[in-house]
Design a protein around this motif. Structure first.
Motif, short mmCIF file in Angstrom:
data_model
loop_
_atom_site.label_atom_id
_atom_site.label_comp_id
_atom_site.label_asym_id
_atom_site.label_seq_id
_atom_site.Cartn_x
_atom_site.Cartn_y
_atom_site.Cartn_z
N TYR A 66 47.18 22.29 68.88
CA TYR A 66 46.30 22.12 70.04
C TYR A 66 44.89 21.70 69.62
O TYR A 66 43.91 22.38 69.87
CB TYR A 66 46.29 23.39 70.90
CG TYR A 66 47.70 23.83 71.27
CD1 TYR A 66 48.56 22.97 71.94
CD2 TYR A 66 48.17 25.08 70.93
CE1 TYR A 66 49.85 23.36 72.26
CE2 TYR A 66 49.45 25.49 71.26
CZ TYR A 66 50.29 24.61 71.92
OH TYR A 66 51.56 24.99 72.23
N THR A 67 44.82 20.54 68.98
CA THR A 67 43.57 19.99 68.47
C THR A 67 42.85 19.20 69.57
O THR A 67 43.39 18.98 70.66
CB THR A 67 43.86 19.03 67.31
OG1 THR A 67 44.65 17.94 67.82
CG2 THR A 67 44.58 19.73 66.17
N ASP A 68 41.66 18.73 69.25
CA ASP A 68 40.93 17.87 70.18
C ASP A 68 41.72 16.59 70.48
O ASP A 68 41.73 16.12 71.62
CB ASP A 68 39.54 17.51 69.64
CG ASP A 68 38.59 18.70 69.63
OD1 ASP A 68 38.85 19.69 70.36
OD2 ASP A 68 37.59 18.65 68.90
N ARG A 71 44.44 17.45 72.93
CA ARG A 71 43.86 17.63 74.27
C ARG A 71 43.49 16.29 74.90
O ARG A 71 43.71 16.08 76.09
CB ARG A 71 42.63 18.54 74.19
CG ARG A 71 43.00 19.98 73.89
CD ARG A 71 41.75 20.86 73.70
NE ARG A 71 42.13 22.21 73.35
CZ ARG A 71 42.55 23.12 74.22
NH1 ARG A 71 42.63 22.84 75.50
NH2 ARG A 71 42.88 24.33 73.80
N ALA A 72 42.98 15.35 74.11
CA ALA A 72 42.62 14.03 74.62
C ALA A 72 43.87 13.28 75.07
O ALA A 72 43.87 12.63 76.13
CB ALA A 72 41.87 13.24 73.56
N ASP A 81 42.54 18.43 82.13
CA ASP A 81 42.40 19.18 80.88
C ASP A 81 43.46 20.27 80.80
O ASP A 81 43.71 20.96 81.79
CB ASP A 81 41.01 19.81 80.79
CG ASP A 81 39.93 18.78 80.54
OD1 ASP A 81 40.17 17.85 79.75
OD2 ASP A 81 38.84 18.90 81.13
#
Length: 104
Positions: A66-68, A71-72, A81
């Motif tokens: 669940y990294t940036d 998420r992007a 989101d």
């Protein structure tokens, strides 16, 4: 063991067919991820919430996904989101394998 539940409050409802298409487009990403032994995609009856239920060996392995960037990608696919909630899963009943699994 850890269960992570992700949810997306969608900006507009999607149909089961639309959700299925989106889910199939992202499913290959989750094959072979270390520590992930199952992912189930979910869609609410009203089509306004989508998400996934992930079954992990450990929280460390779950958090590694669940990294940036994840998420992007999720935001781009769903227009919302993601919310990630973690649950301890000390016992799992697996009827397909006909077993009960307990963590150490």
């Amino acid at each position: 063991m850890i269960t992570a539940v992700t949810t997306f409050k969608l900006p507009k409802p999607i149909t089961r067919e639309e959700a299925r298409s989106i889910f199939l487009s992202t499913a290959p990403i989750y094959r072979g991820i270390e520590g992930l032994f199952r992912k189930t995609y979910v869609l609410s009856e009203d089509g306004l919430t989508a998400g996934g239920i992930y079954f992990w060996s450990s929280r460390v392995e779950a958090e590694a996904l669940y990294t940036d960037a994840w998420r992007a990608r999720a935001r781009e696919k769903y227009g919302a989101d993601p919310i990630v909630t973690y649950f301890e899963s000390p016992v799992v009943v697996d009827n397909l394998a006909q077993q009960i699994v307990a963590d150490d």
